[in-house]
Design an enzyme around this catalytic site. Structure first.
Site, PDB file in Angstrom:
ATOM      1  CG  HIS A  34     141.155-126.813  78.759  1.00 53.95           C
ATOM      2  ND1 HIS A  34     140.009-127.204  79.412  1.00 53.95           N
ATOM      3  CD2 HIS A  34     141.189-127.551  77.618  1.00 53.95           C
ATOM      4  CE1 HIS A  34     139.379-128.133  78.700  1.00 53.95           C
ATOM      5  NE2 HIS A  34     140.073-128.355  77.597  1.00 53.95           N
ATOM      6  CG  HIS A  81     139.974-127.073  72.926  1.00 56.43           C
ATOM      7  ND1 HIS A  81     138.689-127.502  72.641  1.00 56.43           N
ATOM      8  CD2 HIS A  81     140.343-127.752  74.042  1.00 56.43           C
ATOM      9  CE1 HIS A  81     138.316-128.383  73.555  1.00 56.43           C
ATOM     10  NE2 HIS A  81     139.301-128.568  74.410  1.00 56.43           N
ATOM     11  CD  GLU A  82     144.060-128.780  74.603  1.00 58.24           C
ATOM     12  OE1 GLU A  82     143.937-128.777  75.845  1.00 58.24           O
ATOM     13  OE2 GLU A  82     143.399-129.546  73.877  1.00 58.24           O
ATOM     14  N   GLY A 135     145.297-132.981  72.213  1.00 56.80           N
ATOM     15  CA  GLY A 135     145.739-131.868  73.054  1.00 56.80           C
ATOM     16  C   GLY A 135     145.290-132.097  74.482  1.00 56.80           C
ATOM     17  CD  GLN A 163     141.829-131.181  78.994  1.00 56.26           C
ATOM     18  OE1 GLN A 163     142.760-130.860  78.282  1.00 56.26           O
ATOM     19  NE2 GLN A 163     140.795-131.880  78.537  1.00 56.26           N
ATOM     20  CB  CYS A 216     136.917-131.324  75.349  1.00 58.58           C
ATOM     21  SG  CYS A 216     137.902-130.918  76.791  1.00 58.58           S
ATOM     22  CG  LEU A 217     141.157-136.064  75.769  1.00 54.71           C
ATOM     23  CD1 LEU A 217     142.631-136.132  76.165  1.00 54.71           C
ATOM     24  CD2 LEU A 217     140.689-137.404  75.230  1.00 54.71           C
TER      25      LEU A 217
HETATM   26 ZN    ZN Z   1     139.568-129.655  76.147  1.00 52.73          ZN
END
Ligand code: ZN
Length: 173
Positions: free
Chosen positions: A157, A153-154, A69, A74, A111-112
């Site tokens: 953000h 989660h996304e 995701g 991000q 998370c990236l």
């Molecule tokens: Zn994330």
């Protein structure tokens, strides 16, 4: 917000890379504590070709990074768009909103934007999400388990919330 502001104005140009013989446009992923990760992202008022390209590039970036995701902040772009793919196909959500959530469960998340850190996070077990796809059509998703977790989660953000804010426990891989 005028439609003019929908123009993509990232100062991080995508680089192209080869993955599986396809050329991908891959952005650099911004990592915590970049301030953009704390901003409330702006609604997308018009799905322009630039927005479509942005989201396609987000998907490329997610795949190239091995993520499941990715949210626009991000890649340094404070707009309300997310992509998710748990292996069952790409989900694109523009201006997503969680309209219903039920249950609570704990699970592991990464998370990236936080390389090498994992957390134990409590999330709703199931959610209903409303948003728009790349064609500007309204879409409704009912999800549970890991997909529900990924969507929560996304979407977090987009409100400047990162998983460490919600984590009960944080650990390194
Ligand atoms: Zn994330």
């Amino acid at each position: 917000m005028g439609s003019r502001r929908c123009e993509v104005t990232s100062n991080i140009p995508p680089r192209t890379s080869q993955l599986g013989g396809m050329t991908l446009a891959v952005y650099q992923i911004v990592t915590y504590p970049e301030p953009v990760l704390r901003e409330k992202a702006k609604e997308i008022t018009k799905i322009t070709p630039n927005i479509q390209r942005l989201i396609e590039n987000m998907a490329d970036t997610m795949y190239a990074s091995g993520g499941i995701g990715l949210a626009a902040p991000q890649i340094g772009i404070s707009k309300r768009a997310v992509v998710v793919d748990l292996g069952d196909g790409l989900i694109v959500l523009i201006n997503p909103e969680i309209t219903k959530s039920e249950g609570r469960e704990r699970g592991k998340e990464g998370c990236l934007s936080f390389p090498d850190i994992w957390g134990e996070v409590e999330r709703a077990v199931s959610v209903k999400v409303r948003g728009f796809n790349l064609k500007g059509e309204e879409v409704f998703i009912s999800a549970e388990g890991f997909l529900a977790r990924a969507l929560q989660h996304e979407i977090d953000h987009l409100d400047g919330i990162v998983f460490i804010d919600r984590a009960i426990k944080i650990y390194r891989d």
